[in-house]
Design a protein around this motif. Sequence first.
Motif, short mmCIF file in Angstrom:
data_model
loop_
_atom_site.label_atom_id
_atom_site.label_comp_id
_atom_site.label_asym_id
_atom_site.label_seq_id
_atom_site.Cartn_x
_atom_site.Cartn_y
_atom_site.Cartn_z
N ASP A 48 0.82 -1.21 0.00
CA ASP A 48 0.00 0.00 0.00
C ASP A 48 0.86 1.26 0.00
N GLU A 49 1.73 1.42 0.99
CA GLU A 49 2.44 2.70 1.16
C GLU A 49 3.89 2.68 0.71
N ARG A 50 4.50 1.51 0.53
CA ARG A 50 5.94 1.45 0.26
C ARG A 50 6.26 0.67 -1.00
N PRO A 94 -4.48 -5.46 -4.60
CA PRO A 94 -4.63 -6.78 -5.23
C PRO A 94 -3.78 -6.95 -6.49
N GLU A 95 -3.78 -5.95 -7.37
CA GLU A 95 -2.98 -6.05 -8.59
C GLU A 95 -1.50 -6.09 -8.28
N ARG A 96 -1.06 -5.28 -7.32
CA ARG A 96 0.36 -5.26 -6.96
C ARG A 96 0.81 -6.59 -6.39
N VAL A 97 -0.02 -7.19 -5.54
CA VAL A 97 0.32 -8.49 -4.97
C VAL A 97 0.38 -9.54 -6.08
N ALA A 98 -0.60 -9.52 -6.99
CA ALA A 98 -0.64 -10.50 -8.07
C ALA A 98 0.59 -10.41 -8.97
N LEU A 99 1.09 -9.21 -9.18
CA LEU A 99 2.28 -9.02 -10.01
C LEU A 99 3.56 -9.46 -9.30
N THR A 100 3.58 -9.37 -7.97
CA THR A 100 4.80 -9.60 -7.19
C THR A 100 4.90 -11.03 -6.67
N ILE A 101 3.82 -11.54 -6.08
CA ILE A 101 3.81 -12.89 -5.52
C ILE A 101 2.49 -13.57 -5.91
N PRO A 102 2.37 -13.97 -7.17
CA PRO A 102 1.08 -14.46 -7.68
C PRO A 102 0.58 -15.74 -7.03
N ARG A 159 -0.99 3.85 -10.00
CA ARG A 159 -0.59 4.74 -8.91
C ARG A 159 -1.85 5.15 -8.15
N PHE A 160 -1.73 5.12 -6.83
CA PHE A 160 -2.84 5.53 -5.98
C PHE A 160 -2.53 6.96 -5.56
N ARG A 161 -3.15 7.92 -6.24
CA ARG A 161 -2.84 9.32 -5.98
C ARG A 161 -4.04 9.96 -5.31
N ILE A 162 -3.95 10.17 -4.02
CA ILE A 162 -5.08 10.72 -3.29
C ILE A 162 -4.61 11.84 -2.39
N GLY A 163 -5.19 12.99 -2.56
CA GLY A 163 -4.89 14.11 -1.69
C GLY A 163 -3.62 14.83 -2.07
N THR A 164 -3.41 15.97 -1.43
CA THR A 164 -2.22 16.77 -1.69
C THR A 164 -1.74 17.33 -0.36
N GLY A 165 -0.64 18.03 -0.40
CA GLY A 165 -0.15 18.69 0.80
C GLY A 165 0.91 17.88 1.51
N GLU A 166 1.28 18.36 2.70
CA GLU A 166 2.38 17.75 3.44
C GLU A 166 1.97 16.51 4.22
N LEU A 183 -17.72 -2.62 3.74
CA LEU A 183 -18.33 -3.07 2.49
C LEU A 183 -17.46 -4.19 1.93
N TYR A 184 -17.51 -5.33 2.58
CA TYR A 184 -16.56 -6.40 2.31
C TYR A 184 -16.69 -6.99 0.91
N ALA A 185 -17.90 -7.11 0.39
CA ALA A 185 -18.07 -7.73 -0.93
C ALA A 185 -17.32 -6.94 -1.99
N ASP A 186 -17.40 -5.61 -1.94
CA ASP A 186 -16.68 -4.79 -2.91
C ASP A 186 -15.18 -5.07 -2.87
N GLN A 187 -14.65 -5.17 -1.67
CA GLN A 187 -13.21 -5.37 -1.51
C GLN A 187 -12.78 -6.76 -1.97
N LEU A 188 -13.53 -7.79 -1.58
CA LEU A 188 -13.16 -9.15 -1.95
C LEU A 188 -13.32 -9.38 -3.45
N GLU A 189 -14.27 -8.71 -4.08
CA GLU A 189 -14.39 -8.84 -5.53
C GLU A 189 -13.14 -8.32 -6.24
N ARG A 190 -12.53 -7.26 -5.71
CA ARG A 190 -11.29 -6.77 -6.30
C ARG A 190 -10.19 -7.83 -6.21
N TRP A 191 -10.11 -8.51 -5.07
CA TRP A 191 -9.10 -9.56 -4.91
C TRP A 191 -9.39 -10.75 -5.83
#
Length: 289
Positions: A48-50, A94-102, A159-166, A183-191
């Motif tokens: 997510d962040e790194r 989900p996409e990042r994990v699939a690309l790195t450790i499928p 890229r997850f680009r959300i918000g601006t500033g410091e 909203l678990y169904a939405d999240q699990l469907e992405r996975w």
Amino acid sequence: MPSFLVIGAQRAGTTTLFDQLLTHPDLHGPVGGRSEVTWAGKEIHFFDERFLLGPTWYRSFFPLALRRRRARARGGDVVAGEATPYYIFHPLVPERVALTIPDVRLIAMLRDPVERAYSHYQMMRRSQREELSFEDALEAEAGRLASEAEVELEAGTTRFRIGTGERRKHYHHRHHSYFARGLYADQLERWLAHFPPEQLLVLGVEDLASRQAETLRHVLDFLGVRPLELRGGATANRASYEPMRAETRAELERRYTEANARLVELLGRDFEWASQAETASARVGDRRH
């Protein structure tokens, strides 16, 4: 690289599960000289962040190659994993994990979304990340998330680009998403768009609470390690706080009814809280008519 991830949900027993799994001699969490950047000994926040730090940086948390060769020579294995509850909710993970450790095994822990939302809110209050009342925070949530909700997809990269500033760019998305994280169904469907169902194990927090030994055996079988009776333990990260207002609870149960029904349909299994909420909503509807 890790063979399993506990992807969430936040405030749904992920720490309790992960701590119990690590009592198995063949299961290992993040170790090594980089462990000072983990949170609670389990969360790396790589996907997510790194993510821009790259897989070599991530691999440094799991220096188990020699130990694994020795274990395999004896007919066993060593399995590494981590648990970052934000993974299930972050839209690009989900996409990042699939690309790195499928081939990774994924474990999701779910909790009554009403209780989860309130526990999440209380944690934010204790950490001084929230000043609003629970009701006002729920009212403000849509606006807070909308201010950071831009997801940019580019050819070949995401890229997850959300918000601006410091401040942290996705501060509200991570810390103030009380309703949305339930909203678990939405999240699990992405996975499930990136992984076959056999790589995803979904548990309810009640599975660990009332059927602990059976649930842990099921998890070990899912992870492919030898069956051992694991030492149970107390629920981690438990805190006491004032009960939720009855009116707020009823409104949240109403708002989650459709989402819970979608979850049951998606997974083909019921959850105690989903059935109870649907029954309560039906009773309210009957009284209104």
